[in-house]
Enzyme design. Structure first.
Site, PDB file in Angstrom:
ATOM      1  N   ASN A  67       0.814  -1.205   0.000  1.00 28.88           N
ATOM      2  CA  ASN A  67       0.000   0.000   0.000  1.00 28.88           C
ATOM      3  C   ASN A  67       0.854   1.263   0.000  1.00 28.88           C
ATOM      4  O   ASN A  67       1.735   1.424   0.839  1.00 28.88           O
ATOM      5  CB  ASN A  67      -0.930  -0.049   1.208  1.00 28.88           C
ATOM      6  CG  ASN A  67      -1.616  -1.414   1.284  1.00 28.88           C
ATOM      7  OD1 ASN A  67      -2.415  -1.744   0.428  1.00 28.88           O
ATOM      8  ND2 ASN A  67      -1.235  -2.231   2.262  1.00 28.88           N
ATOM      9  N   ALA A  76      -0.007  -5.740   8.816  1.00 29.99           N
ATOM     10  CA  ALA A  76      -1.401  -5.605   8.384  1.00 29.99           C
ATOM     11  C   ALA A  76      -1.397  -5.607   6.865  1.00 29.99           C
ATOM     12  O   ALA A  76      -0.494  -5.029   6.240  1.00 29.99           O
ATOM     13  CB  ALA A  76      -2.010  -4.317   8.914  1.00 29.99           C
ATOM     14  N   CYS A  77      -2.409  -6.236   6.286  1.00 27.55           N
ATOM     15  CA  CYS A  77      -2.478  -6.267   4.812  1.00 27.55           C
ATOM     16  C   CYS A  77      -2.616  -4.859   4.272  1.00 27.55           C
ATOM     17  O   CYS A  77      -2.222  -4.583   3.145  1.00 27.55           O
ATOM     18  CB  CYS A  77      -3.645  -7.123   4.364  1.00 27.55           C
ATOM     19  SG  CYS A  77      -5.202  -6.625   5.113  1.00 27.55           S
ATOM     20  N   THR A  78      -3.168  -3.951   5.085  1.00 25.75           N
ATOM     21  CA  THR A  78      -3.395  -2.576   4.646  1.00 25.75           C
ATOM     22  C   THR A  78      -2.271  -1.616   5.102  1.00 25.75           C
ATOM     23  O   THR A  78      -2.404  -0.401   4.945  1.00 25.75           O
ATOM     24  CB  THR A  78      -4.731  -2.076   5.237  1.00 25.75           C
ATOM     25  OG1 THR A  78      -4.716  -2.366   6.640  1.00 25.75           O
ATOM     26  CG2 THR A  78      -5.926  -2.739   4.595  1.00 25.75           C
ATOM     27  N   LEU A 102      -4.729  -2.987  -2.843  1.00 25.02           N
ATOM     28  CA  LEU A 102      -5.583  -3.083  -1.650  1.00 25.02           C
ATOM     29  C   LEU A 102      -5.989  -1.688  -1.171  1.00 25.02           C
ATOM     30  O   LEU A 102      -7.122  -1.283  -1.314  1.00 25.02           O
ATOM     31  CB  LEU A 102      -4.863  -3.885  -0.561  1.00 25.02           C
ATOM     32  CG  LEU A 102      -5.734  -4.365   0.599  1.00 25.02           C
ATOM     33  CD1 LEU A 102      -6.980  -5.094   0.117  1.00 25.02           C
ATOM     34  CD2 LEU A 102      -4.942  -5.277   1.525  1.00 25.02           C
TER      35      LEU A 102
END
Ligand code: NAD
Length: 478
Positions: free
Chosen positions: A254, A282-284, A406
């Site tokens: 991101n 965190a994926c974000t 994302l």
């Protein structure tokens, strides 16, 4: 005081299975945080059979009744929140504040979907035929499989399980083998809230045994997966092949664009919260930042000052500002990525390419090559790669030049930059002047490109769409 938790499978309403797998507290390597059962193929198959046997009766419970179970589970989880958060810290390594926030998220998710038991799910239309009404209804899929990662070990199981159950499905959940306890707490709350035996089953263990069975078994009508892009794509191919529905939410890389008209301090706060919060796991998480020349020096000075306030520590100790890295494998990825970047000319403004055990300091790397792994690949650590761009347009192009999609962010005080970025940034979630990590539970969430299968969104009331199919009914009155 150390206390080892035990996570057994939940199969057909019983907690079963010898607890044989040890998970150490990443902040205290000498302490066993959890011992868990390790599922065999037979365990997974028994769980699927139990779910198949229980599903019809559960679907026959009116939706408000199904929702009431979720609401009661929310109350129970709230009563147990302190212990649940502590176990979460012990198995995952984040801070107590982050863990409490995550448990609060799981409670909120149960409340949200529980109250949707009272919401309408279908639509009535005027038919083109005389004396005829047309309506749509949502029907459950049957037995659904859920496979979840370690980084949000109770929130993600909650945000998949709640809509699946509300829609009238029975569930077999496989949590990450690194963090079995949090999902067991969720399951216990639902069982104690009155969920009938077999409607929710949890089978602990590895992806290559339990996960494989859930992926391949034809009784699993749909599978919702959150985890790495590599594993997700693999699972998606199998599900497509056997004509089953899949929902894949995967990795991210991101980016945030910081432009000259931003406030440097505010921009640094937004970037640091997104990049260093949750130890970058965190994926974000914000992991790449593009900065225009006029704000570069002031922004980096502020960012370095904030980075110095994050010190990795034991999440159970008061005042810890950042948790530890969750595993040796994750640490290896962090260290290798930073070392490689330094080897190819990047400079570290903060942090270092080594650690004290799993205590890894936040890293700010500048002069990073846009094509290098640090800038292009998901690392999943508290590492921010900073790259220079001459202007807004090239910054936006760099944000969009990624395999992932994302979240994407911009720090700006210009309305035209904000609206243009929201329009043209190629990502499932766009944040203006807000950290890329952190999402409201009642709005849809998901990625595009290599971050998602791009099929159904999670969270928000439309999350139930993945777990149901739509039937259209014509009724003539003569
Ligand atoms: P992972 O892909 O290694 O594992 C995820 C889950 O899949 C685990 O339960 C694992 O046991 C299981 N699994 C592994 N191999 C399998 C197989 N062959 N068949 C079936 N199941 C298998 O991911 P992880 O390391 O646990 O989590 C980190 C990843 O998750 C990161 O890439 C992160 O970006 C992603 N993530 C994405 C989101 C999102 O919403 N997009 C949210 C959180 C995490």
């Amino acid at each position: 005081m150390s206390s080892t938790a035990t996570a057994q499978h939940l199969i057909n309403g019983e907690f079963v299975g010898d607890a044989v797998l040890e998970r150490r507290n990443p902040a205290r390597p000498g302490e066993v945080a959890v011992v868990s059962a390790s599922g065999t193929r037979a365990d997974a198959e028994t769980a699927i059979a139990a779910a198949a046997a229980a599903q019809r009766e559960w679907a026959a419970v009116p939706a408000p009744g199904r929702g009431a179970v979720l609401l009661r589970a929310a109350d129970l989880l709230r009563e147990r929140a302190g212990k649940v958060a502590e176990d979460l810290v012990r198995e995952e390594g984040k801070t107590m504040a982050e863990a409490s926030g995550e448990v609060g998220r799981a409670i909120g998710v149960l409340q949200f979907f529980g109250s949707l038991g009272w919401a309408s799910t279908g639509t009535t239309y005027d038919s083109a035929l005389p004396r005829t009404t047309v309506s749509t209804q949502r029907r459950p899929l049957g037995v659904v499989g859920l496979i979840t990662p370690w980084n949000f070990p109770i929130a993600i199981p909650a945000w998949k399980t709640a809509p699946a159950l509300l829609a009238g499905n029975a569930v077999v959940l496989k949590p990450s083998d690194l963090t079995p306890m949090s999902a067991s707490h969720l399951a216990a709350a639902l069982l104690d809230a009155g969920l009938p035996a077999g409607v929710l089953n949890v089978v602990h263990g590895t992806g290559s045994t339990v996960g494989e069975v859930l992926t391949h078994d034809d009784r699993i009508a749909a599978l919702s997966f959150t985890g790495s892009t590599r594993v997700g794509r693999q699972i998606g191919r199998v599900l497509n092949e056997r004509g089953a529905r899949s929902q894949l939410e995967m990795g991210g890389k991101n980016g945030v664009l910081v432009v000259d008209d931003a406030d440097p301090r505010r921009a640094a706060q937004v970037v640091a919260a997104g990049g260093f919060g949750l130890t970058g796991q965190a994926c974000t998480a914000t992991s790449r930042v593009y900065v225009t020349p006029g704000i570069r020096a002031a922004f980096l000075e502020e960012l370095a000052a904030i980075a110095a306030t994050y010190a990795p520590g034991d999440g159970l100790e008061q005042g810890t500002s950042m948790g530890v890295v969750a595993s040796d494998a994750q640490l290896e990825r962090n260290v290798t990525a930073v070392r490689t970047a330094v080897g190819s000319g990047a400079t570290l403004l903060h942090g270092r390419p080594e650690s004290d055990g799993l205590y890894f300091e936040p890293v700010i790397a500048v002069d990073v090559d846009h094509a290098s792994p640090l800038a292009a690949d998901e690392i999943f650590g508290p590492i921010i790669a900073v790259m220079d761009v001459p202007d807004y347009e090239s910054g936006l192009a760099a944000i969009n030049d990624s395999a992932y999609g994302l979240t994407a962010g911009i720090c700006t005080t210009s309305l035209s930059h904000a609206t243009d970025f929201a329009d043209r940034a190629h990502a499932g979630v766009v944040k203006v002047n807000r950290a890329t990590a952190g999402l409201d539970l009642h709005v849809p969430f998901g990625g595009i490109k290599d971050s998602s299968s791009g099929t159904f969104r999670e969270q928000g009331h439309t999350a139930t769409h993945f777990y149901s199919w739509e039937k259209t009914v014509y009724v003539g009155s003569d």
